[in-house]
Enzyme design. Structure first.
Site, PDB file in Angstrom:
ATOM      1  N   ASP A 222       0.811  -1.224   0.000  1.00 15.44           N
ATOM      2  CA  ASP A 222       0.000   0.000   0.000  1.00 15.44           C
ATOM      3  C   ASP A 222       0.840   1.267   0.000  1.00 15.44           C
ATOM      4  O   ASP A 222       0.394   2.311   0.480  1.00 15.44           O
ATOM      5  CB  ASP A 222      -0.958   0.012   1.204  1.00 15.44           C
ATOM      6  CG  ASP A 222      -1.977  -1.117   1.147  1.00 15.44           C
ATOM      7  OD1 ASP A 222      -2.336  -1.528   0.039  1.00 15.44           O
ATOM      8  OD2 ASP A 222      -2.393  -1.587   2.223  1.00 15.44           O
ATOM      9  N   GLU A 223       2.052   1.198  -0.544  1.00 17.09           N
ATOM     10  CA  GLU A 223       2.922   2.370  -0.572  1.00 17.09           C
ATOM     11  C   GLU A 223       3.364   2.748  -1.986  1.00 17.09           C
ATOM     12  O   GLU A 223       4.288   3.545  -2.166  1.00 17.09           O
ATOM     13  CB  GLU A 223       4.148   2.144   0.325  1.00 17.09           C
ATOM     14  CG  GLU A 223       3.806   2.014   1.805  1.00 17.09           C
ATOM     15  CD  GLU A 223       5.035   1.923   2.697  1.00 17.09           C
ATOM     16  OE1 GLU A 223       6.136   2.256   2.212  1.00 17.09           O
ATOM     17  OE2 GLU A 223       4.888   1.529   3.867  1.00 17.09           O
TER      18      GLU A 223
END
Length: 277
Positions: A222-223
């Site tokens: 999720d980055e």
């Protein structure tokens, strides 16, 4: 006569816009629309130019290479539909939104197939005459399951993979195979509440807004580079389930808007960020 988009990314230098547009003029190409951006922190230049005319791609690109700074990235893309494979688990709202928008023409994309680890959304998908493949993960480790998924996905030669609430973490091998070609919707306003159960995390923290983030998938959970985000207000009356329900509209809208930007070649990926022109 053709329409094409010229995408240019290079180190910033004086006169870049003039050099690019003069070369286009030399080729008797009409500039329909143009956007540019300079990242002053890194010293990088980005430009998206919509062109109309008769193209000799090789000569045009060669002349750009000679005129622009060393290491320039330049690409001419046509108006062809981008081909996508959608990956899902059990939730229907993001998939349904993309299917409907593709059906009515508001999202100009070719949905080649939908692939899932459950058969829950098979009926919905087949209503739109799109192939649906169920590859169960039961009894398989992650690598074995992904190998079976890739056997199917690779058949479709997709430009992008869209994770429309696909609720399994992809391995580095899978991500590398489709580097910056996997678009995910995360049900949180990243970088807040990374990972599982973000609405529960948001409830526990007592937030006053919830949101969704569409981003490219990288090996850092999720980055990856963010494409689109949005939020809606909530208050103390919302429990985690209420937030999840309210967030569905945000999730589907953010994902379809991000996908629209990507398939129409508005998005440059630079380091771990995006420039959207």
């Amino acid at each position: 006569m053709e329409k094409k988009i010229l995408l240019t990314h290079c180190k910033d230098a004086p006169g870049l816009i003039s050099k690019i547009t003069n070369i286009c003029y030399k080729h008797q190409l009409n500039i329909i629309h143009n956007n540019e951006f300079v990242d002053n922190t890194s010293g990088h230049f980005f430009m998206r130019t919509e062109l109309h005319g008769y193209f000799n791609d090789k000569i045009l690109l060669d002349e750009l290479d000679q005129a622009l700074p060393q290491g320039v990235s330049r690409q001419l893309v046509g108006p062809n539909q981008k081909r996508i494979v959608i990956m899902v688990t059990k939730e229907a709202h993001c998939l349904g939104d993309i299917l409907m928008k593709s059906y009515d023409g508001s999202l100009n994309v070719d949905i080649a197939a939908v692939v899932s680890n459950y058969d829950t959304l098979k009926g919905l998908t087949e209503k739109f005459d799109i192939p649906y493949h169920c590859v169960s993960h039961i009894g398989l480790d992650r690598e074995e399951h992904e190998a079976k998924m890739l056997e199917i996905i690779d058949m479709y030669n997709a430009d992008y993979l869209v994770l429309a609430k696909y609720m399994r973490v992809l391995t580095p091998t899978f991500v590398e195979k489709y580097h910056h070609k996997i678009i995910n919707i995360h049900h949180s306003f990243l970088p807040a509440f990374i990972g599982a159960k973000p609405y529960q995390q948001a409830y526990d923290r007592g937030v006053k807004i919830i949101g969704a983030t569409a981003h490219f998938v990288t090996n850092d959970l999720d980055e990856g580079p963010i494409i689109k985000q949005d939020v809606i207000p909530v208050d103390h009356n919302f429990n985690a389930q209420d937030m999840s329900q309210a967030g569905r509209d945000v999730e589907k809208n953010v994902l379809s808007k991000a996908l629209n930007k990507v398939i129409n070649d508005h998005v440059f990926v630079f380091r771990n960020k995006t420039v959207i022109l």
